[in-house]
Design an enzyme around this catalytic site. Structure first.
Site, short mmCIF file in Angstrom:
data_model
loop_
_atom_site.label_atom_id
_atom_site.label_comp_id
_atom_site.label_asym_id
_atom_site.label_seq_id
_atom_site.Cartn_x
_atom_site.Cartn_y
_atom_site.Cartn_z
N ALA A 108 0.82 -1.22 0.00
CA ALA A 108 0.00 0.00 0.00
C ALA A 108 0.85 1.27 0.00
O ALA A 108 2.08 1.21 0.04
CB ALA A 108 -0.92 -0.02 1.21
N HIS A 109 0.18 2.40 -0.03
CA HIS A 109 0.83 3.71 -0.05
C HIS A 109 1.69 3.94 1.19
O HIS A 109 1.34 3.56 2.29
CB HIS A 109 -0.17 4.85 -0.20
CG HIS A 109 -1.36 4.76 0.69
ND1 HIS A 109 -2.29 5.74 0.78
CD2 HIS A 109 -1.80 3.79 1.54
CE1 HIS A 109 -3.22 5.39 1.63
NE2 HIS A 109 -2.96 4.22 2.10
#
Lengths: 338, 338, 338
Positions: free
Chosen positions: B237-238
């Site tokens: 994820a980010h």
């Protein structure tokens, strides 16, 4: 298209009860069935809904009697349903030849009636057999073989040396022949890549869902037996062997060098660790992880996977833990009192 | 190719026991090894099979003595095996220059001996360094940098502003730089998109499997340290930070803003929740979920992840629940009797 | 770009405390904020860090008082943060028209200001509405509709008959409309394919992550309600219905014919079995599997999923099993003594 119930019944070797002359023009889910449509009712719940529906006829199992609508009784009603769906919605692929933008490598053999759609890239020494349909944007590596009438949806990647049988269907975004995850850890903590020199072999009539990954073997073959059905987002590691008619539901991971026997079913989000053998016709429940060899015909669940009945009993006890603790507390008080 | 065992031994800094002049022409798994081939035997089980096999020589660890065939003794036998595999199956990429169908944006800098295969699309202001190999159908966004000798397999997508180091390998279908999953819930229940303005930075010698997704940061960088190895179908994820030489097995999910230290290993189908830090060289067992920070060198399992030894003890007790309930029942009867 | 804090505050309908004239030139995470930047501090921990940071202003919730820096107080600070991010990093798509390599089928209707980038393939009778942006290498099947201003990133596959609303974002590698995993097992153990004759309908303002798969319905529609947000590597099976504003985190699998009500949240690696209905605004915890219908507003976890508070209690008792066994043993000894 219009067919009488009698005609449909003959096609699927079923038996009509009631008016065989009723005209069927389509197939629908029981909730949505309208006049002129046939629907399927396998369980009590659906039988009840089918009775109330507008459907003109209902596919039922042989055991069902005294139904208020014309019925088509079949030994395997779901199979009859699938066959009748095919009649009304034939799954045709419009042959469209070799698109001018398709790029074909040296020494490729392209069979008759092969479709290579726009922006397909085919490597050297590839063999694509008669009737295969390669959709737009598919990338095929060197020395790949694709069997008769196989269908690759847009955006599939088939890497070097893969062998695919006949009547195989591969859905979009799937990658066949990526490198196995093989590394040796060195003393300094870094990883050294083990060359992945093997290939993937896929036998006839296999269907593989979207965005699946099947890694090539380190040495030898990763092998998918005939008739296997693989759902979306499944990972199959290097040197895995699937027998015939294995069914694998979405988001499952099969680790390196494991073997699944004929007819094994892996439910969603389950997994298998490395070097494990699962016997023929075993069933692995959702989210389970198989860590040891399993005898044929097993039904296992949990992590580590154990016989499902035993797991179920243990799960039920876990749910009763609050009560068990209560009983333990009471006992302690009673014993203390004395 | 032919090499004597002595020659191979010198290449991998091993030691020959037995006939060093035996000629080796290939490498095989122990089950399939034929005359003229060398195989690997690391455990007792494989040693036994290797003895019975047709293999002409066997790679073993330094501790193994009195073996019935010529052996190549190595400190790290798996490493020696990988190095010898490379000798027989060199992993060459045929440089093929810039294909006429490759589309290159404005102000792109393409280094020497770069391959851009068919239907590659390269954005504006991209820099691709010497020797990089970009396979067919790869899409590269604007302002992307790809380092020396990196290899992108067919169908990889690298989105705007991504920086990729040298000697990186990315397998097919993988997406680098997709938007992070960042939304704010509004009072009416709808979600408002948080712009994902950051980028992905991948350091040298990283290998990323097929159909992986690595999201760009909301602000700043999602960062993959040098030497990381990521298996297929992994989600990162980010704003995640991976240290050096992190190994992540298939179907793992790393949630936003979490940090994995150097040398961390995440086994298959495990996960990490948001804003968690996992200390260097920790191991997370299969299917576990790490929900809190973990000190370096930990070995955790379960959900929530706890020290593995403790989990194992608890799991063993769970398995014994039926007996525990039996004991409780007996006690209750005895106490009642009194 | 430069904005005073006062200007930003007006944009997001917030309230300034302190110097509203301070000039803001960018947005940063609290750890990295420099002079001239604004940052977000929602929790105590971040408030503390924000105070120590170089940031020139801080977005806080209305309850925060006596802060040492100029603040922008907002009812929903995260929303204000997202809106301010947009100001400094406008998410523009450069309209670039129809690339000469884009291939468009018969009877396609392409609206004004539509971008079809390099190597896009569009099928017959497709309708792409005004302002839609179709990135390079996207494949669009026959009879697909794509609504106004929707954005498809590189390498998306949209198969025949899919209907996509307006302002939809679909990330790279995602496949919409692949065949559902529908097979009937025959007596010989082989599987018979059930034709997948339905389609996928995606309403307005949906965002779908990278390498997601959404299968078409067997009959009828797989339907994704307006405002749904789907993370990477999610699997949505045939005939699934998602209500409005459903949020699904990475690596989740939704099985066939299940229905998720408005506002449902599925955390990472969770799953739903077939024919299940999850009531509006329910939350499913990470790694859980929902196997039965769930009433609206539930918060469930575990496999099978149960009310989360109950699960938590049971989990706590599981952790205390070693002590419970100890207590049982002591009791046994005491009772024996008597």
């Amino acid at each position: 298209m219009k067919k009488t119930l009698e005609e449909l019944s003959r096609l699927v070797q079923g038996k009509v009860e009631g008016d065989g002359g009723v005209v069927i023009e389509g197939v629908a889910k029981v909730e949505e069935a309208k006049k002129g449509e046939i629907t399927l009712a396998v369980s009590e719940k659906y039988l009840h809904e089918a009775k109330k529906s507008q459907a003109s006829a209902v596919i039922v199992s042989k055991g069902v009697r005294d139904f208020s609508k014309p019925t088509l009784r079949a030994r395997n009603p779901r199979l009859a349903f699938a066959q009748i769906l095919e009649v009304f919605y034939p799954q045709v692929r419009k042959f469209s030849g070799i698109h001018p933008t398709a790029i074909i490598g040296k020494d490729a053999k392209i069979g008759k009636k092969v479709t290579l759609a726009a922006y397909v890239v085919v490597g050297d020494a590839v063999e694509i057999e008669e009737g295969a349909y390669i959709s737009s944007g598919v990338s095929i590596g060197d020395r790949v073989v694709i069997g008769k009438n196989s269908l690759l949806f847009p955006g599939v990647t088939v890497l070097d040396d893969t062998a695919i049988g006949g009547e195989v269907i591969i859905h979009s975004g799937t990658v066949i022949g990526s490198h196995g995850f093989g590394f040796v850890r060195k003393e300094d903590g870094s990883y050294y890549k083990i060359p992945q020199t093997g290939r993937v072999v896929i036998e006839d009539k296999v269907e593989i869902g979207a965005n699946v990954t099947i890694d090539r073997a380190t040495i030898g073959e990763t092998s998918i037996g005939s008739g296997c059905k693989i759902d979306n987002l499944v990972h199959i590691a290097h040197n895995v062997t699937l027998g015939k008619n294995v069914a694998i539901v979405a988001l499952v991971g099969i680790s390196g060098s494991s073997t699944l026997g004929d007819g094994v079913v892996m439910a969603g989000q389950s997994g298998v660790t490395e070097h494990v053998t699962i016997g023929n016709n075993s069933i692995v429940a959702a989210k389970s992880v198989v860590t040891k060899n399993i005898t044929p015909g097993s039904f296992v669940s949990g992590f580590p996977a154990r016989p499902h009945l035993r797991q179920k009993k243990v799960k039920a006890l876990i749910d009763r833990l609050p009560q068990l603790v209560e009983r333990l507390k009471k006992l302690e008080e009673r014993v203390k009192d004395k």
